[in-house]
Scaffold this motif. Structure first.
Motif, short mmCIF file in Angstrom:
data_model
loop_
_atom_site.label_atom_id
_atom_site.label_comp_id
_atom_site.label_asym_id
_atom_site.label_seq_id
_atom_site.Cartn_x
_atom_site.Cartn_y
_atom_site.Cartn_z
N MET A 63 0.81 -1.21 0.00
CA MET A 63 0.00 0.00 0.00
C MET A 63 0.85 1.26 0.00
O MET A 63 0.46 2.28 -0.57
CB MET A 63 -0.94 -0.01 1.21
N LEU A 64 2.02 1.20 0.63
CA LEU A 64 2.92 2.35 0.58
C LEU A 64 3.39 2.60 -0.85
O LEU A 64 3.49 3.75 -1.30
CB LEU A 64 4.12 2.12 1.50
N SER A 65 3.69 1.53 -1.57
CA SER A 65 4.09 1.67 -2.97
C SER A 65 2.93 2.15 -3.83
O SER A 65 3.09 3.01 -4.70
CB SER A 65 4.61 0.33 -3.51
N LEU A 66 1.75 1.58 -3.58
CA LEU A 66 0.55 1.98 -4.33
C LEU A 66 0.22 3.45 -4.11
O LEU A 66 -0.22 4.14 -5.04
CB LEU A 66 -0.63 1.10 -3.91
N GLY A 67 0.45 3.94 -2.90
CA GLY A 67 0.14 5.33 -2.58
C GLY A 67 0.89 6.30 -3.49
O GLY A 67 0.32 7.29 -3.96
N GLU A 68 2.16 6.00 -3.75
CA GLU A 68 2.95 6.89 -4.61
C GLU A 68 2.44 6.86 -6.05
O GLU A 68 2.28 7.91 -6.68
CB GLU A 68 4.43 6.47 -4.57
N LEU A 69 2.15 5.67 -6.54
CA LEU A 69 1.68 5.54 -7.92
C LEU A 69 0.29 6.14 -8.11
O LEU A 69 0.03 6.88 -9.06
CB LEU A 69 1.66 4.06 -8.33
N ALA A 70 -0.63 5.78 -7.20
CA ALA A 70 -2.02 6.22 -7.35
C ALA A 70 -2.19 7.72 -7.15
O ALA A 70 -3.10 8.33 -7.71
CB ALA A 70 -2.92 5.45 -6.38
N ILE A 222 -8.12 -1.83 -3.23
CA ILE A 222 -9.11 -1.39 -4.22
C ILE A 222 -9.25 0.13 -4.25
O ILE A 222 -9.77 0.69 -5.22
CB ILE A 222 -10.48 -2.06 -3.97
N ILE A 223 -8.74 0.81 -3.22
CA ILE A 223 -8.77 2.27 -3.28
C ILE A 223 -7.89 2.78 -4.42
O ILE A 223 -8.07 3.89 -4.90
CB ILE A 223 -8.35 2.93 -1.95
N GLY A 224 -6.93 1.94 -4.88
CA GLY A 224 -6.14 2.30 -6.05
C GLY A 224 -6.97 2.35 -7.32
O GLY A 224 -6.62 3.04 -8.28
N VAL A 225 -8.09 1.61 -7.34
CA VAL A 225 -9.03 1.66 -8.46
C VAL A 225 -10.01 2.82 -8.27
O VAL A 225 -10.26 3.60 -9.17
CB VAL A 225 -9.80 0.32 -8.58
N ALA A 226 -10.54 2.92 -7.05
CA ALA A 226 -11.55 3.93 -6.75
C ALA A 226 -11.01 5.35 -6.87
O ALA A 226 -11.76 6.30 -7.12
CB ALA A 226 -12.13 3.71 -5.36
N VAL A 227 -9.70 5.52 -6.70
CA VAL A 227 -9.12 6.86 -6.76
C VAL A 227 -9.33 7.49 -8.14
O VAL A 227 -9.34 8.71 -8.28
CB VAL A 227 -7.62 6.81 -6.39
N GLY A 228 -9.54 6.64 -9.16
CA GLY A 228 -9.80 7.15 -10.49
C GLY A 228 -11.14 7.85 -10.62
O GLY A 228 -11.39 8.55 -11.61
N GLU A 229 -12.03 7.67 -9.63
CA GLU A 229 -13.34 8.33 -9.63
C GLU A 229 -13.51 9.18 -8.36
O GLU A 229 -14.62 9.39 -7.90
CB GLU A 229 -14.45 7.28 -9.74
N THR A 230 -12.38 9.63 -7.83
CA THR A 230 -12.37 10.38 -6.57
C THR A 230 -12.06 11.85 -6.81
O THR A 230 -11.23 12.19 -7.66
CB THR A 230 -11.32 9.79 -5.61
#
Length: 468
Positions: A63-70, A222-230
């Motif tokens: 999730m730390l890695s995902l945070g930077e990308l997302a 899944i917040i990495g997906v939802a961030v696209g509609e945030t």
């Protein structure tokens, strides 16, 4: 990045409070409420705690890695898009399909679990009727606007979050009273066995359990997906990660410890929630026979929790199909949105495949569920590994282009150690599970699926004219 002002793009209607609860909603489901019993039965109480601690470290690093990308690339394609950009188009294509299959199977598992739990009240009604009812509710929540999905998920996730907090509170009081009655040794009497010591089925059972635990933590990402509609994704994504990770790990480890104290290993099964079993037998001051009606209340709460996870699952799966079509990796019809901004055809396809769960009621459900869970866990491991690799490559390219790390909306700490921990942790979980005969068939099936995805990519890349 999707533009909320375009009629052909997804609408950014998800708020910070929604995003945080979507992370909870995806994670707190079958893996925790039902699967914990099977984990304790396999690995023993201490082994299960170790497996959940390792799983917590793995998901934290991912999730730390995902945070930077997302935060830098907030789009619905998420994991597939990152793998496509930084690892290669073929791998990106595979990651899209891996995350999709993981979620449609996960939604199906939630349907089955709800069917089993409903038999607590209605043993005469077949499981598959409840599967159909649950699937219908989930489809309706997803078929309207993303705002309706987010509000529904917020309410469902809030219910189970409050339920877990109450369970932890009751469990803590119960442990204190147990200590008063039986002393320190009484609290840990379920942890040690005359044959096998702390690990009655050997330490290899603990390694095998890690993959199932990864399934339990699945959904947080899944917040990495939802961030696209945030709304304001670069601001809310880092906040959501910080707000959810520690809470989730505390929830999981605390719940497993309480269950281990009050539920003997041999009484734990995968077909009955250990939360219900504990509340039926826990001794509290003035309530020596358990909490009246607590089991029925908890059963209801767990059912709403599973609906929530299935809801998140269908959402995530449909957005993967949408992402594939948007990149021209799949038929263009699946990138079409209805007037409410929902990728309705991608939703239809994902819904149909999630109903494969109906067929499991024909065969031995316990065996089938274990195999399906291993598929979900293994496919998710590959997706998580791709996130760590993508973030590492992104960071290297970002610096090589003369950019400053300080300008990133969110910076993964301790890079590249964080990525190494994530990759090694996932690999250990996959290897350990392979030596478990119950999970091996799911892993082999997943490997075959991955090979097929690569083959299909190279056979169809000229047909679909993928975006570069």
């Amino acid at each position: 990045m999707e533009n909320s002002n375009s009629k052909n793009s997804l609408i950014r209607d998800i708020k910070f409070r929604h995003l945080m609860m979507i992370a909870f909603g995806g994670a707190i489901g079958t893996g925790l409420f039902v699967g914990t019993g099977g984990n304790i039965h396999q690995a023993g109480p201490l082994g299960t705690l170790i497996a959940y601690a390792v799983g917590g470290i793995i998901i934290y690093s991912i999730m730390l890695s995902l945070g930077e990308l997302a935060s830098y690339f907030p789009n619905t394609g998420s994991f597939g898009d990152y793998a496509y950009r930084f690892i290669g188009p073929a791998t990106g294509y595979v990651i899209f399909w891996l995350y999709w299959i993981g979620w449609v199977i996960s939604a199906g598992v939630e349907y089955i679990a709800i069917g089993f739990l409903m038999q607590y009240w209605f043993p005469q009604i077949p499981v598959y009727w409840w599967v159909v009812a649950c699937a219908s509710i989930v489809f309706l929540l997803n078929s309207f606007s993303v705002k309706i999905f987010a509000e529904g998920e917020f309410v469902l996730s809030l219910i189970k979050t409050i339920a877990v907090i109450l369970f932890l509170t009751i469990g803590f009081i119960g442990i204190c009273y147990h200590f008063y009655l039986n002393g320190f040794s009484g609290i840990f009497e379920n942890f040690y066995f005359q044959q096998g010591g702390f690990f009655p089925n050997g330490f290899s059972a603990v390694l095998g359990t890690i993959l199932v635990v990864i399934f339990a933590f699945s959904g947080t990402e899944i917040i990495g997906v939802a961030v696209g509609e945030t709304k304001n994704p670069r601001e809310v994504m880092p906040k959501a990660i910080k707000a959810t990770l520690v809470r989730l790990i505390v929830f999981f480890l605390g719940s497993v410890f309480i269950i281990s104290v009050f539920l003997p290993m041999n009484d734990s099964t995968i077909t009955q929630s250990p939360f219900v079993s504990v509340l039926e037998r826990i001794q509290l001051p003035f309530l020596h026979n358990g909490i009246p009606y607590a089991a029925s209340i908890m059963n209801f709460i767990i059912i709403t929790a599973l609906i929530s996870t299935a809801n998140s699952g269908l959402y995530g799966a449909s957005r993967m199909i949408y992402g594939l079509a948007e990149k021209k990796m799949y038929f263009s019809i699946f990138s079409k949105l209805n007037k409410r901004g929902t990728p309705i055809y991608a939703l239809y396809l994902s819904m149909i495949f999630s109903l494969i769960a109906l067929f499991t009621t024909i065969f031995a459900p316990e065996v089938v569920i274990e195999a399906l869970i291993s598929v979900i866990g293994f496919t998710l491991i590959i997706v998580w590994i791709s996130v760590s690799i993508s973030q590492y490559i992104f960071r290297k390219r970002y610096i090589a282009q003369g950019n400053s790390i300080k300008d990133l909306p969110y910076k993964t700490p301790f890079s590249p150690i964080t990525q190494i921990v994530g990759i090694l942790g996932c690999s250990v979980g996959a290897i350990g599970a392979f030596f478990d005969s119950h999970q091996r068939i799911g892993i082999l099936a997943s490997i075959v699926y991955i090979i097929l995805c690569y083959l299909i990519y190279f056979l169809t890349k000229d047909k679909f004219k993928h975006l570069k």
